[in-house]
Design a protein around this motif. Structure first.
Motif, PDB file in Angstrom:
ATOM      1  N   TYR A 176       2.039  -0.998  -4.964  1.00 32.61           N
ATOM      2  CA  TYR A 176       1.055  -1.887  -5.584  1.00 32.61           C
ATOM      3  C   TYR A 176       1.609  -2.479  -6.876  1.00 32.61           C
ATOM      4  N   PHE A 185      -0.395  -6.531  -1.169  1.00 33.14           N
ATOM      5  CA  PHE A 185      -0.732  -5.206  -1.692  1.00 33.14           C
ATOM      6  C   PHE A 185      -1.743  -5.387  -2.823  1.00 33.14           C
ATOM      7  N   SER A 191      -2.430  -0.229  -0.200  1.00 32.76           N
ATOM      8  CA  SER A 191      -1.015   0.129  -0.302  1.00 32.76           C
ATOM      9  C   SER A 191      -0.772   1.513   0.288  1.00 32.76           C
TER      10      SER A 191
END
Length: 280
Positions: A176, A185, A191
């Motif tokens: 992320y 993401f 994620s």
């Protein structure tokens, strides 16, 4: 006259009923089990056919009536199983006792929640009794060995899954931070989903890293996944080898109906009923 032990079935009718329902060594017991398996196959087939729109349109009322007939039949059989054992509550809480009850509930739930009758396919689990009927007790014994190994592996597997989940949380947070919302993401849970899919080598491809650093992290995670997959296999294999040293018996307990006792067992491992009780 000697009175039966407190743990054994009362005798007479209940003892004969136990022999017919729970044992397949007598002609009556085998005939009962074969008829029961036939009814289970037909009931599951009726549920599957009802899910086909063309069949449901033409024969829906027939299939619905058949479904309730099978449900009432299995309800009577479930009550007889409870009557045939000395400890009905113990049987009701056993694996087959729960399966037998679950085979009945969807029909009654469908009255309040239309469509719940689809869950009647759980009746297919009752076909596991075919191992005892067809004299495949050694296969049933091997299933008991496998269950024993899985139970013994549970603490180690729990620690292993906790470690994997921790890795997924950390890698999800890292991805992320590295990839960001512009590359899909957009949050840590999403994620983490990517990390789980990548580590298990499933690779759906709906989210993929675009940056060099993200692709490097993904490569490490994929290689790590191959190594992690082998860990639970090794844990279960060790416990399976240990459990194989003792072969269980397939005799049904006259008290609660439990099977899978040791060959030299004299009393049920679940309720303590004498296994060699023959009735008055």
């Amino acid at each position: 006259m000697n009175r039966p032990s407190e743990q054994s079935p009362v005798g007479g009718f209940r003892a004969r009923l136990h022999t017919i329902i729970f044992e397949a060594d007598t002609p009556a017991g085998k005939a009962f089990d074969v008829a029961l398996l036939g009814a289970i196959v037909l009931s599951v087939g009726a549920v599957m056919l009802e899910s086909v729109s063309q069949v449901r349109t033409r024969y829906g009322h027939v299939l619905h009536a058949a479904e309730w007939c099978f449900t009432l039949l299995f309800a009577v059989e479930y009550v007889l199983r409870l009557v045939a054992v000395r400890r009905p509550l113990d049987y009701a809480r056993s694996f087959f006792g729960i399966v037998d009850l679950m085979a009945l509930l969807p029909s009654f739930l469908s009255v309040l929640f239309p469509g719940a009758q689809t869950l009647l396919v759980v009746r297919v689990l009752r076909l596991l009794r075919v191992f005892r009927i067809l004299k495949l007790g050694h296969l049933l014994g091997q299933a008991e060995v496998l269950l024993t190994a899985l139970r013994a592996s549970r603490p180690k597997i729990t620690v292993f899954l906790g470690t994997v989940l921790t890795i997924d949380v950390i890698m999800g947070a890292v991805m992320y931070m590295v990839e960001g919302e512009e590359n899909g993401f957009d949050n840590i849970p999403r994620s983490m989903y990517w990390a789980i899919v990548t580590m298990t080598t499933v690779g759906f491809g709906d989210i993929t890293p675009k940056t060099v650093y993200g692709q490097l992290i993904a490569s490490v995670l994929m290689v790590m996944g191959y190594g992690i997959i082998a860990v639970p296999t090794g844990i279960v294999s060790v416990e399976l080898a240990a459990a194989t040293r003792q072969r269980p018996d397939t005799q049904a307990c006259p008290g609660c109906g439990t099977q899978g006792h040791d060959l030299d067992a004299r009393f049920c491992k679940r309720c303590g009923t004498a296994l060699d009780w023959k009735g008055p």
